[in-house]
Design a protein around this motif. Structure first.
Motif, PDB file in Angstrom:
ATOM      1  N   ASP A  43     -99.417  45.236  31.976  1.00 38.17           N
ATOM      2  CA  ASP A  43     -99.337  44.388  30.719  1.00 38.17           C
ATOM      3  C   ASP A  43     -97.705  43.788  30.645  1.00 38.17           C
ATOM      4  O   ASP A  43     -97.018  44.141  31.496  1.00 38.17           O
ATOM      5  CB  ASP A  43     -99.518  45.444  29.575  1.00 38.17           C
ATOM      6  CG  ASP A  43    -100.897  45.749  29.208  1.00 38.17           C
ATOM      7  OD1 ASP A  43    -101.592  44.766  29.636  1.00 38.17           O
ATOM      8  OD2 ASP A  43    -101.101  46.539  28.665  1.00 38.17           O
ATOM      9  N   THR A  44     -97.546  42.927  29.843  1.00 39.20           N
ATOM     10  CA  THR A  44     -96.411  42.132  29.571  1.00 39.20           C
ATOM     11  C   THR A  44     -95.771  42.195  28.138  1.00 39.20           C
ATOM     12  O   THR A  44     -95.595  43.337  27.990  1.00 39.20           O
ATOM     13  CB  THR A  44     -96.460  40.607  30.018  1.00 39.20           C
ATOM     14  OG1 THR A  44     -97.420  40.021  29.325  1.00 39.20           O
ATOM     15  CG2 THR A  44     -96.658  40.518  31.621  1.00 39.20           C
ATOM     16  N   ALA A  45     -95.795  41.269  27.474  1.00 42.40           N
ATOM     17  CA  ALA A  45     -95.187  41.185  26.401  1.00 42.40           C
ATOM     18  C   ALA A  45     -95.582  40.270  25.188  1.00 42.40           C
ATOM     19  O   ALA A  45     -96.065  39.235  25.762  1.00 42.40           O
ATOM     20  CB  ALA A  45     -93.719  41.409  26.129  1.00 42.40           C
ATOM     21  N   VAL A  70    -101.441  43.978  35.979  1.00 39.58           N
ATOM     22  CA  VAL A  70    -102.920  44.470  35.526  1.00 39.58           C
ATOM     23  C   VAL A  70    -102.801  44.352  33.742  1.00 39.58           C
ATOM     24  O   VAL A  70    -101.800  44.770  33.352  1.00 39.58           O
ATOM     25  CB  VAL A  70    -103.107  45.836  35.840  1.00 39.58           C
ATOM     26  CG1 VAL A  70    -104.384  46.291  35.113  1.00 39.58           C
ATOM     27  CG2 VAL A  70    -103.047  46.004  37.161  1.00 39.58           C
ATOM     28  N   ASN A  71    -103.593  43.676  33.191  1.00 42.11           N
ATOM     29  CA  ASN A  71    -103.708  43.318  31.788  1.00 42.11           C
ATOM     30  C   ASN A  71    -104.758  44.564  31.351  1.00 42.11           C
ATOM     31  O   ASN A  71    -105.817  44.640  31.725  1.00 42.11           O
ATOM     32  CB  ASN A  71    -104.058  42.109  31.407  1.00 42.11           C
ATOM     33  CG  ASN A  71    -103.081  41.084  31.454  1.00 42.11           C
ATOM     34  OD1 ASN A  71    -103.416  39.912  31.552  1.00 42.11           O
ATOM     35  ND2 ASN A  71    -101.742  41.548  31.535  1.00 42.11           N
ATOM     36  N   THR A  72    -104.270  45.385  30.419  1.00 40.05           N
ATOM     37  CA  THR A  72    -105.346  46.372  30.011  1.00 40.05           C
ATOM     38  C   THR A  72    -106.412  45.639  28.960  1.00 40.05           C
ATOM     39  O   THR A  72    -107.101  46.309  28.750  1.00 40.05           O
ATOM     40  CB  THR A  72    -104.430  47.625  29.248  1.00 40.05           C
ATOM     41  OG1 THR A  72    -103.787  46.807  28.127  1.00 40.05           O
ATOM     42  CG2 THR A  72    -103.551  48.327  30.241  1.00 40.05           C
ATOM     43  N   HIS A  75    -105.421  40.966  24.248  1.00 41.29           N
ATOM     44  CA  HIS A  75    -104.510  40.762  23.229  1.00 41.29           C
ATOM     45  C   HIS A  75    -103.219  40.101  23.558  1.00 41.29           C
ATOM     46  O   HIS A  75    -102.459  40.412  24.594  1.00 41.29           O
ATOM     47  CB  HIS A  75    -104.586  41.717  22.221  1.00 41.29           C
ATOM     48  CG  HIS A  75    -105.786  42.090  21.449  1.00 41.29           C
ATOM     49  ND1 HIS A  75    -105.795  43.241  21.037  1.00 41.29           N
ATOM     50  CD2 HIS A  75    -106.528  41.369  21.073  1.00 41.29           C
ATOM     51  CE1 HIS A  75    -107.015  43.299  20.623  1.00 41.29           C
ATOM     52  NE2 HIS A  75    -107.413  42.063  20.424  1.00 41.29           N
ATOM     53  N   GLY A  76    -102.616  39.215  22.796  1.00 36.54           N
ATOM     54  CA  GLY A  76    -101.400  38.596  23.035  1.00 36.54           C
ATOM     55  C   GLY A  76    -100.329  39.384  23.551  1.00 36.54           C
ATOM     56  O   GLY A  76     -99.119  38.852  24.223  1.00 36.54           O
ATOM     57  N   ASP A  77    -100.220  40.586  22.638  1.00 43.62           N
ATOM     58  CA  ASP A  77     -98.860  41.292  22.776  1.00 43.62           C
ATOM     59  C   ASP A  77     -98.927  42.044  24.079  1.00 43.62           C
ATOM     60  O   ASP A  77     -97.920  42.551  24.652  1.00 43.62           O
ATOM     61  CB  ASP A  77     -98.743  42.260  21.695  1.00 43.62           C
ATOM     62  CG  ASP A  77     -99.920  43.013  21.299  1.00 43.62           C
ATOM     63  OD1 ASP A  77    -101.227  42.761  21.725  1.00 43.62           O
ATOM     64  OD2 ASP A  77    -100.123  44.179  20.952  1.00 43.62           O
ATOM     65  N   HIS A  78     -99.939  42.053  24.984  1.00 43.46           N
ATOM     66  CA  HIS A  78    -100.179  42.518  26.314  1.00 43.46           C
ATOM     67  C   HIS A  78    -100.160  41.419  27.489  1.00 43.46           C
ATOM     68  O   HIS A  78    -100.091  41.782  28.322  1.00 43.46           O
ATOM     69  CB  HIS A  78    -101.281  43.459  26.376  1.00 43.46           C
ATOM     70  CG  HIS A  78    -101.378  44.659  25.440  1.00 43.46           C
ATOM     71  ND1 HIS A  78    -100.870  46.163  25.872  1.00 43.46           N
ATOM     72  CD2 HIS A  78    -101.463  44.929  24.016  1.00 43.46           C
ATOM     73  CE1 HIS A  78    -100.943  46.731  24.821  1.00 43.46           C
ATOM     74  NE2 HIS A  78    -101.130  46.257  23.789  1.00 43.46           N
TER      75      HIS A  78
END
Length: 303
Positions: A43-45, A70-72, A75-78
């Motif tokens: 994930d990012t932010a 890897v994106n879980t 949703h934009g917060d991730h």
């Protein structure tokens, strides 16, 4: 360090959890794994500024910048920070996470127009999978598992068997209220069973402090509470908002974002009506009802 500053926790050698207090709306957790070679980021932010701070935290830990993210879920917060790490990093996510992210576009800016998200370029997964896949970082095995429809239709669990550490994404909100508006109540209960079966010792939730498998029990109690409220309310002909306004949250009253109860009731009502899991709800209605539950104040992005 102030309470609001992100911090790193190292639950096992080469495993880092990046926690953004207090875990409220848009303050997600991320993490990274390194076994002496390549780095994998989970994930990012939500904003460019926060994604750049995450990037600096990776560098400060003395490991290479990630070659894989890897994106879980979508949703934009991730995921909004994906562009900070691409194109050097390949973005990996579930098939539906890619579809959902592209469909959502700049949704967070529409919900929270006053928030400074920075220069965000929607960067969807380059590589997608359907059920599960395994990555190898040196001696570290990283299993990426789709639990079915749960928080969204495109969730991924990131499981490190040797380190007994699991990144749950938003299947778990530690000290926060689950959010089912884009997923499934029944599916979320099934996802908890899958998480239990892994035998993790350390649980990195999508939001909130690191925890352990006891978080599954607390989440399950809440989900069953929502299901009970929905069954009783629907039988009485009440709307989700009417049920939510009368509800006694009890042990869940101290959890962040209690206004999510009405969103979760909308999802539970849809499932009681026989709608498919993950079928889109009227998000405008859900947001309006959450605003009412929030005392008439629109929910705030804390990023």
């Amino acid at each position: 360090m102030t309470a609001e500053e992100p911090y790193l926790v190292q639950p096992a050698a080469g495993v880092y959890a990046y926690v953004q207090p207090d875990g409220g709306w848009c303050l997600n957790n991320a993490g990274f794994v390194n076994d002496g070679g390549r780095t994998l980021l989970i994930d990012t932010a939500a904003t460019e500024r926060r994604a750049l701070a995450l990037r600096e935290a990776v560098v400060a830990a003395g490991v290479p910048l990630p070659r894989t993210v890897v994106n879980t879920h979508h949703h934009g917060d991730h995921t909004y920070g994906n562009g900070v790490f691409a194109p050097e990093a390949l973005i990996l996510g579930h098939d539906n996470a890619r579809t959902e992210q592209l469909a959502a576009g700049h949704q967070l800016e529409m919900i929270w127009p006053a928030t400074d998200f920075g220069a965000i370029e929607i960067t969807a997964p380059d590589l997608t999978y359907t059920d599960r896949m395994t990555l190898h970082l040196g001696e570290t095995e990283v299993q990426v598992i789709h639990p079915g429809v749960a928080h969204t239709t495109g969730d991924s669990i990131v499981w490190l068997p040797r380190q007994r550490t699991v990144f749950t994404g938003d299947l778990v909100f530690a000290e926060g209220t689950p959010f089912l508006a884009m997923g499934s109540l029944a599916g979320s209960l099934r996802a908890l069973e899958l998480l239990r079966s892994l035998g993790a010792e350390t649980v990195v939730p999508g939001h909130g402090p690191l925890t352990d498998p006891s978080a599954y029990e607390a989440t399950e109690r809440y989900l069953r509470y929502v299901a009970e409220l929905a069954g009783e309310g629907r039988a009485k002909g009440l709307t989700p908002l009417e049920v939510a306004r009368e509800a006694d949250l009890g042990e869940f009253g101290s959890w962040r974002e209690s206004e999510r109860l009405v969103a979760n009731l909308h999802r539970a009502y849809a499932e009681l009506a026989g709608e498919p899991e993950g079928v889109p709800l009227n998000i405008l209605t859900v947001l309006q009802d959450m605003t009412v539950m929030n005392g008439g104040t629109p929910i705030l992005c804390h990023a």
